[in-house]
Design a protein around this motif. Structure first.
Motif, short mmCIF file in Angstrom:
data_model
loop_
_atom_site.label_atom_id
_atom_site.label_comp_id
_atom_site.label_asym_id
_atom_site.label_seq_id
_atom_site.Cartn_x
_atom_site.Cartn_y
_atom_site.Cartn_z
N ALA A 1 22.68 44.70 -16.44
CA ALA A 1 22.60 44.03 -15.08
C ALA A 1 23.77 43.52 -14.39
CB ALA A 1 21.45 42.80 -15.47
N TRP A 2 24.67 43.16 -15.47
CA TRP A 2 26.08 42.81 -15.00
C TRP A 2 26.70 43.79 -14.45
CZ3 TRP A 2 30.87 44.09 -17.69
CH2 TRP A 2 31.84 43.51 -17.16
N ALA B 1 31.08 38.49 -9.13
CA ALA B 1 30.28 39.45 -10.05
C ALA B 1 31.00 39.89 -11.23
CB ALA B 1 30.11 40.56 -9.00
N ARG C 1 25.50 44.72 -11.23
CA ARG C 1 25.93 43.75 -10.28
C ARG C 1 27.28 43.84 -9.60
NH1 ARG C 1 26.36 37.10 -10.52
NH2 ARG C 1 27.11 36.74 -8.72
N SER D 1 30.72 37.06 -13.79
CA SER D 1 29.37 36.18 -13.88
C SER D 1 28.72 36.26 -15.16
CB SER D 1 28.34 36.92 -12.74
OG SER D 1 28.10 38.23 -13.06
N ALA E 1 27.57 47.14 -7.23
CA ALA E 1 26.94 46.76 -5.82
C ALA E 1 27.85 45.82 -5.04
CB ALA E 1 25.56 45.91 -6.24
N ALA E 2 28.44 45.03 -5.77
CA ALA E 2 29.37 44.23 -5.18
C ALA E 2 30.74 45.08 -4.73
CB ALA E 2 29.95 42.83 -5.83
#
Length: 244
Positions: free
Chosen positions: A109-110, A149, A113, A152, A116-117
């Motif tokens: 999931a990281w 991100a 992210r 995170s 996407a960023a």
């Protein structure tokens, strides 16, 4: 000057709302470095009484964004390259540690992210280069989201809290620095290389790239100051003359 009506959020005092509004305007450059912050003027611009404004300005003074001068009132703090260099040293140390932890602890999931960023960052970097104009809120938001991100997954609330504070203090310096180097610096390539190293879980490479990325921003502001386009505050000049 643009009038900004303050609208307190739920549970927020007028002083807190004034602090938030002024802080935003200082960081984004709407209140310029060295600008006198006269209470009468601010009352008209923000629609808030003198007492909440003074409280907000005192707090901004504690943040280092406003100069509080005895018997002379308040002024927006200048852009001090030496101060930014110090901020950048602290920010780099925090950022690289958070990156290392995120690379160790980050899951799928990281990674998603970060991907996407990075995609949004590439679009905004291209738009900024094409426009060759002032740094926009869209670019700043994309830049913040990209770097957020990456760190995170670090798992440390304290690291992220200190990092967020340093990010805000650096933002107005970064806006001036990035704008002056548009056309001479390939931000898209820098961000892409950072994302590639992070997703490859190459912590040493990622940290080296981030360190260089931040250092180029600091160097750009120093170049700008040397060209006398950003005035150096007296306290910075005094420190330089005293340096060995």
């Amino acid at each position: 000057m643009t009038r900004t009506e303050i609208d307190p959020a739920e549970g927020e005092t007028l002083a807190q709302a004034a602090y938030r509004a002024l802080r935003h305007d200082i960081i984004t450059g709407q209140r310029r470095p060295g600008e006198r912050l006269r209470i009468a003027m601010l009352t008209t611009l923000y629609g808030v009484g003198p007492t909440p404004l003074r409280e907000a300005l005192q707090k901004l003074g504690q943040d280092g964004l406003v100069m509080v001068e005895d018997n002379r009132g308040f002024a927006v703090a200048g852009l001090d390259p030496i101060e930014f260099d110090d901020l950048n040293t602290a920010r780099t140390a925090i950022e690289t540690e958070a990156i290392r932890l995120s690379i160790v602890r980050g899951d799928d999931a990281w990674e998603a992210r970060v991907v996407a960023a990075s995609y949004i960052m590439q679009k905004e970097d291209a738009a900024l280069a094409a426009a060759a104009g002032p740094v926009t809120d869209r670019w700043e938001n994309a830049n913040a989201a990209f770097h957020d991100a990456i760190v995170s997954a670090c798992g440390s609330r304290w690291l992220l809290r200190v990092r967020a504070q340093l990010h805000d203090l650096c933002e107005r310096y970064r806006r001036a620095s990035v704008y002056q180097k548009i056309g001479t610096r390939d931000l898209g390539a820098e961000h892409a290389a950072i994302a590639k190293a992070v997703l490859a879980r190459d912590a040493d490479r990622a940290c080296d790239l981030i360190t260089h990325h931040f250092a180029r921003t600091a160097a750009a502001l120093s170049d700008l100051s040397a060209e006398a386009q950003v005035p150096t505050p007296p306290r910075a000049a005094a420190r330089r003359s005293a340096a060995p």
